[in-house]
Design a protein around this motif. Structure first.
Motif, PDB file in Angstrom:
ATOM      1  N   UNK A 174       0.810  -1.213   0.000  1.00 26.66           N
ATOM      2  CA  UNK A 174       0.000   0.000   0.000  1.00 26.66           C
ATOM      3  C   UNK A 174       0.848   1.269   0.000  1.00 26.66           C
ATOM      4  N   UNK A 175       2.152   1.139   0.229  1.00 29.11           N
ATOM      5  CA  UNK A 175       3.028   2.302   0.253  1.00 29.11           C
ATOM      6  C   UNK A 175       4.447   1.865  -0.083  1.00 29.11           C
ATOM      7  N   UNK A 176       5.283   2.839  -0.414  1.00 32.39           N
ATOM      8  CA  UNK A 176       6.690   2.545  -0.678  1.00 32.39           C
ATOM      9  C   UNK A 176       7.353   1.991   0.574  1.00 32.39           C
ATOM     10  N   UNK A 177       6.982   2.532   1.739  1.00 32.00           N
ATOM     11  CA  UNK A 177       7.501   2.013   3.007  1.00 32.00           C
ATOM     12  C   UNK A 177       7.216   0.526   3.164  1.00 32.00           C
ATOM     13  N   UNK A 178       5.990   0.134   2.814  1.00 27.39           N
ATOM     14  CA  UNK A 178       5.609  -1.266   2.983  1.00 27.39           C
ATOM     15  C   UNK A 178       6.409  -2.167   2.051  1.00 27.39           C
ATOM     16  N   UNK A 179       6.708  -1.684   0.852  1.00 29.09           N
ATOM     17  CA  UNK A 179       7.570  -2.451  -0.054  1.00 29.09           C
ATOM     18  C   UNK A 179       8.915  -2.724   0.601  1.00 29.09           C
ATOM     19  N   UNK A 180       9.481  -1.709   1.217  1.00 33.11           N
ATOM     20  CA  UNK A 180      10.790  -1.862   1.859  1.00 33.11           C
ATOM     21  C   UNK A 180      10.726  -2.871   3.009  1.00 33.11           C
ATOM     22  N   UNK A 181       9.676  -2.809   3.807  1.00 29.19           N
ATOM     23  CA  UNK A 181       9.532  -3.740   4.930  1.00 29.19           C
ATOM     24  C   UNK A 181       9.422  -5.186   4.451  1.00 29.19           C
ATOM     25  N   UNK A 182       8.562  -5.417   3.473  1.00 31.99           N
ATOM     26  CA  UNK A 182       8.352  -6.774   2.977  1.00 31.99           C
ATOM     27  C   UNK A 182       9.624  -7.306   2.316  1.00 31.99           C
ATOM     28  N   UNK A 183      10.294  -6.458   1.532  1.00 34.49           N
ATOM     29  CA  UNK A 183      11.524  -6.883   0.867  1.00 34.49           C
ATOM     30  C   UNK A 183      12.608  -7.197   1.879  1.00 34.49           C
ATOM     31  N   UNK A 184      12.686  -6.424   2.941  1.00 28.78           N
ATOM     32  CA  UNK A 184      13.635  -6.709   4.014  1.00 28.78           C
ATOM     33  C   UNK A 184      13.453  -8.126   4.543  1.00 28.78           C
ATOM     34  N   UNK A 185      12.210  -8.483   4.813  1.00 26.33           N
ATOM     35  CA  UNK A 185      11.918  -9.821   5.343  1.00 26.33           C
ATOM     36  C   UNK A 185      12.313 -10.904   4.348  1.00 26.33           C
ATOM     37  N   UNK A 186      12.021 -10.687   3.066  1.00 26.36           N
ATOM     38  CA  UNK A 186      12.334 -11.688   2.039  1.00 26.36           C
ATOM     39  C   UNK A 186      13.842 -11.813   1.844  1.00 26.36           C
ATOM     40  N   UNK A 187      14.517 -10.686   1.782  1.00 28.98           N
ATOM     41  CA  UNK A 187      15.967 -10.690   1.553  1.00 28.98           C
ATOM     42  C   UNK A 187      16.695 -11.490   2.634  1.00 28.98           C
ATOM     43  N   UNK A 404      16.166   7.841  -1.164  1.00 32.99           N
ATOM     44  CA  UNK A 404      15.782   9.112  -1.779  1.00 32.99           C
ATOM     45  C   UNK A 404      14.298   9.124  -2.129  1.00 32.99           C
ATOM     46  N   UNK A 405      13.767   7.999  -2.571  1.00 30.96           N
ATOM     47  CA  UNK A 405      12.331   7.934  -2.858  1.00 30.96           C
ATOM     48  C   UNK A 405      11.522   8.128  -1.577  1.00 30.96           C
ATOM     49  N   UNK A 406      12.017   7.582  -0.474  1.00 35.09           N
ATOM     50  CA  UNK A 406      11.325   7.776   0.806  1.00 35.09           C
ATOM     51  C   UNK A 406      11.311   9.247   1.201  1.00 35.09           C
ATOM     52  N   UNK A 407      12.383   9.977   0.930  1.00 32.99           N
ATOM     53  CA  UNK A 407      12.407  11.408   1.216  1.00 32.99           C
ATOM     54  C   UNK A 407      11.389  12.144   0.340  1.00 32.99           C
ATOM     55  N   UNK A 408      11.338  11.772  -0.931  1.00 27.96           N
ATOM     56  CA  UNK A 408      10.387  12.414  -1.842  1.00 27.96           C
ATOM     57  C   UNK A 408       8.950  12.084  -1.420  1.00 27.96           C
ATOM     58  N   UNK A 409       8.756  10.874  -0.868  1.00 29.87           N
ATOM     59  CA  UNK A 409       7.440  10.494  -0.377  1.00 29.87           C
ATOM     60  C   UNK A 409       6.937  11.497   0.669  1.00 29.87           C
ATOM     61  N   UNK A 410       7.847  12.041   1.463  1.00 35.21           N
ATOM     62  CA  UNK A 410       7.450  13.044   2.456  1.00 35.21           C
ATOM     63  C   UNK A 410       6.906  14.303   1.800  1.00 35.21           C
ATOM     64  N   UNK A 411       7.341  14.570   0.563  1.00 34.72           N
ATOM     65  CA  UNK A 411       6.871  15.753  -0.155  1.00 34.72           C
ATOM     66  C   UNK A 411       5.604  15.476  -0.957  1.00 34.72           C
ATOM     67  N   UNK A 412       5.563  14.302  -1.596  1.00 32.32           N
ATOM     68  CA  UNK A 412       4.417  13.970  -2.450  1.00 32.32           C
ATOM     69  C   UNK A 412       3.275  13.313  -1.684  1.00 32.32           C
ATOM     70  N   UNK A 413       3.608  12.637  -0.580  1.00 36.22           N
ATOM     71  CA  UNK A 413       2.605  11.888   0.170  1.00 36.22           C
ATOM     72  C   UNK A 413       2.595  10.431  -0.231  1.00 36.22           C
TER      73      UNK A 413
END
Length: 433
Positions: A174-187, A404-413
Motif C-alpha cells: 500500500x506504500x513505498x515504506x511497505x515495499x521496503x519492509x516486505x523486501x527486508x523480510x524476504x531478503x 531518496x524515494x522515501x524522502x520524496x514520499x514526504x513531499x508527495x505523500x
C-alpha cells in the motif's frame, strides 16, 4: 537566462572500485549541479561507450582520456550557455560527438555532463530535481514500484548462475515504506535459507546474495521459499521478476546455460522460460532472448506478452528508434531506461516517450557499477515512470536511491505510490488484483 560559468570534470570511484567521472557545473549566480556517470558490466553492443584508457594501469579502467575530452573539448563549448534548455544543451553535446556510440568523447563524459545540466537547472530554479523533470517534460510525478534483487547472477556474480537477476516486486503493498519492509523480510529470509544449506557465500555486485546454486531452477525455488518464510504467499502481494540478460550467454539464436552444461536453441529457451512462467509467480522478464535474436523476442512476446511484462534492455538500449522498431515488430512490451546507455538525458527521455506513446511501461534503472548519485530515483519520480530498478536491498549505493524515494514520499505523500498499476498487462493483472 542563467549562464554556465564553469564546468569541471573529476575522477571519482564507483561501487566496484573502478574510476568514473563526476561533472560539476557552476552557474553565474553561484548555483551548482553535479552528477556521476555509472558503469555497466552487462552491456548491449549498441549502447554508448564507457571510454576507458586501456593498458595496465588500474587494469585499463582509468578514465583520463574521457576526462581530458570533458575538460578540454566539452567544457569550453558550454561556458556562457543558457542552463534552462536541456534539449539545446544535449543537442550541442551530440554535435561535439556525433558518433553513434559516443566513442569520440566517451559516453561516460557525456552522460555525467548531461545529468549535471539537469541538476544545475533545478538548482537554478530552487526546485527539487524530480519537480524540475516533471515540469520540463509535462509529466505527473509518482512514487515508483521497486524491482529489488534478492540473488545476483550472470555478469554481476562471476556468471555463477546464468540468469542475471532474481528479483521481487511487491505490487500488493500500500506504500513505498511497505515495499521496503516486505523486501527486508524476504531478503534476509533468503540469506537464512542459504546459510542453513551451507550456501551463504557473500553478495554479488548489486548487493544480492551470491548465487551458490546447482541450477537456475534452484534459485527460483529458493526465492519462492524465502517469500513464504517471510510470511507472504508467492503471487499474492509479492511476485517474481527476472533479468535473463540472454545476450550474455547467447549468440545467433543459440544459448549456453553454463551452470547446467546445456545448449539450447531459441525455441528451447522460450519453452524453458514458458515453463518457469507456468510454475512460478513471475510477473516480469527482462531480455529473455538475445539482442541479436529478434525472431525469438517476437515469438516470446507473442506467446507470453499478455501474461508477463517483457522488458527490452540490451535489446533496446534506451534508444527511441529501437523502441519504435520493436513496437512495429511485436517484440517486448516494456523498456528499461538507462540514461548512460543512451548518453544524454534527452535521448533517454525520447526512448521513454516513444514507449509511453504506445502504452508501454518503462523501468528506470541503475547499473552494476554505481555511486552515491541518486539522479535516477528523482528521474523515475518526476517522469511518473512507474517502476524503478536499482539493485538489491543492501549496499549503500543502492540504498541511497531507495532512501531518496522515501524522502520524496514526504513531499508527495504516500498516496503517490503507484502500487501494482504499472503491471496492467501481466500475471498481476490476470489475478484480478
Amino acid at each position: 537566462m542563467t549562464a554556465i560559468e564553469n564546468i569541471k570534470g573529476r575522477r571519482v570511484w564507483d561501487s566496484r572500485g573502478n574510476p568514473t567521472i563526476e561533472v560539476e557545473i557552476t552557474l553565474e549566480n553561484g548555483k551548482l549541479g553535479r552528477a556521476i556517470a555509472p558503469a555497466g558490466a552487462s552491456r548491449g553492443t549498441r549502447e554508448a561507450i564507457d571510454l576507458r584508457d586501456g593498458g595496465k594501469h588500474l587494469r585499463g579502467m582509468d578514465v583520463q582520456k574521457a576526462l581530458h575530452h570533458l575538460n578540454h573539448q566539452i567544457a569550453p563549448e558550454f561556458v556562457g550557455k543558457n542552463i534552462e534548455d536541456q534539449a539545446d544543451l544535449d543537442q550541442l553535446l551530440l554535435q561535439l560527438d556525433p558518433s553513434p556510440l559516443k566513442s569520440k568523447l566517451g559516453g561516460n563524459a557525456m552522460v555525467a555532463t548531461s545529468l549535471a545540466f539537469l541538476h544545475a537547472s533545478a538548482a537554478n530554479l530552487d526546485q527539487p530535481l524530480w519537480q524540475r523533470v516533471s515540469k520540463l517534460y509535462g509529466r505527473t510525478p509518482s512514487l515508483p514500484l521497486p524491482e529489488i534483487q534478492i540473488f545476483g547472477g550472470g555478469a554481476h556474480a562471476g556468471r555463477r548462475v546464468d540468469i542475471q537477476d532474481f528479483m521481487v516486486m511487491v505490487p500488493g503493498a500500500k506504500s513505498f515504506d511497505e515495499v521496503m519492509e516486505i523486501t527486508n523480510e524476504i531478503y534476509f529470509a533468503a540469506g537464512d535459507l542459504m546459510k542453513a544449506k551451507g550456501q551463504l557465500a557473500g553478495v554479488a555486485d548489486e548487493g544480492g546474495w551470491w548465487p551458490n546454486f546447482d541450477s537456475n531452477e534452484e534459485a527460483l525455488e529458493t526465492l519462492v521459499r524465502a517469500i513464504e518464510k517471510a510470511g507472504e504467499k508467492p503471487g499474492d502481494r509479492v511476485v517474481i521478476s527476472l533479468d535473463v540478460a540472454a545476450s550474455e550467454f547467447g549468440k545467433d539464436g543459440q544459448y549456453k546455460l553454463a551452470l547446467e552444461d546445456r545448449d539450447l536453441s531459441s525455441a528451447q529457451l522460450i519453452e524453458l522460460l514458458g515453463q518457469w512462467i507456468a510454475d512460478y509467480p513471475i510477473a516480469s522478464i527482462e531480455d529473455p532472448l538475445g539482442e541479436d535474436d529478434p525472431e525469438g523476442m517476437i515469438e516470446f512476446t507473442k506467446r507470453f506478452g499478455d501474461r508477463v511484462q517483457i522488458i527490452g534492455d540490451d535489446f533496446l538500449v534506451t534508444n527511441a528508434k529501437l523502441v519504435k522498431d520493436a513496437q512495429q515488430m511485436g517484440a517486448c512490451n516494456a523498456v528499461l531506461i538507462k540514461v548512460n546507455q543512451a548518453g544524454t538525458v534527452s535521448e533517454a527521455i525520447a526512448a521513454f516517450e516513444a514507449a509511453s506513446q504506445q502504452g508501454w511501461q518503462s523501468i528506470v534503472s541503475a547499473r552494476s557499477g554505481e555511486t552515491e548519485d541518486v539522479s535516477i530515483s528523482r528521474l523515475a519520480v518526476g517522469l511518473g515512470a512507474g517502476q524503478l530498478k536499482v539493485g538489491s536491498f543492501t549496499r549503500s549505493e543502492r540504498m541511497a536511491k531507495w532512501n531518496e524515494v522515501l524522502r520524496i514520499q514526504d513531499q508527495l505523500g504516500a498516496g503517490a505510490f503507484v502500487q501494482g498499476a504499472p503491471l496492467h498487462n501481466t500475471f498481476w493483472a490476470q489475478k484480478g488484483q
